[in-house]
Scaffold this motif. Structure first.
Motif, mmCIF file in Angstrom:
data_model
loop_
_atom_site.group_PDB
_atom_site.id
_atom_site.type_symbol
_atom_site.label_atom_id
_atom_site.label_comp_id
_atom_site.label_asym_id
_atom_site.label_seq_id
_atom_site.Cartn_x
_atom_site.Cartn_y
_atom_site.Cartn_z
ATOM 1 N N GLN A 1 0.824 -1.184 0.000
ATOM 2 C CA GLN A 1 0.000 0.000 0.000
ATOM 3 C C GLN A 1 0.869 1.249 0.000
ATOM 4 O O GLN A 1 1.925 1.270 0.603
ATOM 5 N N GLN A 2 0.386 2.265 -0.626
ATOM 6 C CA GLN A 2 1.069 3.548 -0.595
ATOM 7 C C GLN A 2 0.934 4.139 0.807
ATOM 8 O O GLN A 2 -0.103 3.981 1.446
ATOM 9 N N ASN A 71 8.648 -13.588 -1.569
ATOM 10 C CA ASN A 71 9.801 -13.718 -0.687
ATOM 11 C C ASN A 71 9.520 -13.299 0.753
ATOM 12 O O ASN A 71 10.415 -13.345 1.586
ATOM 13 N N SER A 72 8.289 -12.913 1.033
ATOM 14 C CA SER A 72 7.919 -12.488 2.380
ATOM 15 C C SER A 72 7.478 -13.682 3.205
ATOM 16 O O SER A 72 6.919 -14.643 2.692
ATOM 17 N N THR A 73 7.707 -13.587 4.495
ATOM 18 C CA THR A 73 7.264 -14.632 5.413
ATOM 19 C C THR A 73 5.777 -14.500 5.686
ATOM 20 O O THR A 73 5.041 -15.481 5.728
ATOM 21 N N VAL A 74 5.328 -13.284 5.889
ATOM 22 C CA VAL A 74 3.918 -13.001 6.165
ATOM 23 C C VAL A 74 3.584 -11.622 5.609
ATOM 24 O O VAL A 74 4.444 -10.749 5.545
ATOM 25 N N ILE A 75 2.340 -11.450 5.206
ATOM 26 C CA ILE A 75 1.875 -10.172 4.663
ATOM 27 C C ILE A 75 0.878 -9.584 5.652
ATOM 28 O O ILE A 75 -0.052 -10.268 6.079
ATOM 29 N N LEU A 76 1.059 -8.318 5.999
ATOM 30 C CA LEU A 76 0.125 -7.622 6.881
ATOM 31 C C LEU A 76 -0.868 -6.840 6.033
ATOM 32 O O LEU A 76 -0.475 -6.076 5.148
ATOM 33 N N ASP A 77 -2.132 -7.042 6.309
ATOM 34 C CA ASP A 77 -3.184 -6.289 5.638
ATOM 35 C C ASP A 77 -3.180 -4.866 6.170
ATOM 36 O O ASP A 77 -2.882 -4.636 7.343
ATOM 37 N N SER A 78 -3.482 -3.901 5.328
ATOM 38 C CA SER A 78 -3.542 -2.522 5.806
ATOM 39 C C SER A 78 -4.751 -2.359 6.728
ATOM 40 O O SER A 78 -5.674 -3.178 6.721
ATOM 41 N N GLY A 83 -7.220 -4.861 2.393
ATOM 42 C CA GLY A 83 -6.816 -5.070 1.009
ATOM 43 C C GLY A 83 -7.923 -5.641 0.153
ATOM 44 O O GLY A 83 -8.950 -6.090 0.631
ATOM 45 N N ASP A 84 -7.678 -5.626 -1.126
ATOM 46 C CA ASP A 84 -8.557 -6.267 -2.094
ATOM 47 C C ASP A 84 -7.665 -6.990 -3.087
ATOM 48 O O ASP A 84 -7.458 -8.188 -2.972
ATOM 49 N N THR A 85 -7.063 -6.255 -4.016
ATOM 50 C CA THR A 85 -6.174 -6.873 -4.995
ATOM 51 C C THR A 85 -4.978 -7.516 -4.310
ATOM 52 O O THR A 85 -4.621 -8.666 -4.610
ATOM 53 N N SER A 110 -10.582 -8.592 3.226
ATOM 54 C CA SER A 110 -9.707 -9.759 3.386
ATOM 55 C C SER A 110 -10.427 -10.891 4.104
ATOM 56 O O SER A 110 -10.309 -12.058 3.716
ATOM 57 N N LEU A 111 -11.174 -10.565 5.144
ATOM 58 C CA LEU A 111 -11.941 -11.592 5.852
ATOM 59 C C LEU A 111 -12.946 -12.247 4.897
ATOM 60 O O LEU A 111 -13.141 -13.459 4.933
#
Length: 126
Positions: A1-2, A71-78, A83-85, A110-111
């Motif tokens: 995200q920006q 390459n990331s271990t985990v992604i955090l949702d904003s 998120g959507d895309t 996301s949910l």
């Protein structure tokens, strides 16, 4: 995200996660404006983030962004707008996603994805 999409409430969550994971690194987009980047970094510092463990990247072409996810271990949702895309792409890769759904629709995308693809059992209450 920006960074312009990051709500100040997200700063506290992000910095809290970093304080509990002393080995974790965070990768974020750099703001397009140096002035906005400075404001964003100051907000993170005020909330206790260790900026030496945050890497800021300029906006990336889509294929490089996908490589960062891969390459990331985990992604955090904003937060509070989820998120959507990004969520869809991360889930398609089978990467772990951490989200904190809000009461309003914009923070529940996301949910919704997680529930619709049958991962409902993987959700936990905060």
């Amino acid at each position: 995200q920006q960074p312009v999409k990051f709500h100040p409430e997200f700063d506290e969550l992000l910095c809290g996660i970093m304080s509990r994971d002393s080995k974790g690194w965070v990768v974020l987009h750099r703001a397009m404006s140096p002035a906005n980047q400075m404001v964003f970094e100051e907000r993170l510092k005020r909330n206790g983030c260790d900026l030496s463990r945050i890497t800021f990247f300029d906006q990336q072409p889509h294929h490089r962004l996908l490589a960062l996810y891969r390459n990331s271990t985990v992604i955090l949702d904003s937060y509070p707008a989820g998120g959507d895309t990004t969520t869809r792409e991360v889930l398609e890769m089978g990467k772990p996603l951490v989200t904190l759904p809000t009461r309003l629709l914009g923070g529940r995308w996301s949910l919704g994805y997680i529930n619709n693809i049958g991962l409902k059992d993987s959700t936990k209450k905060a």
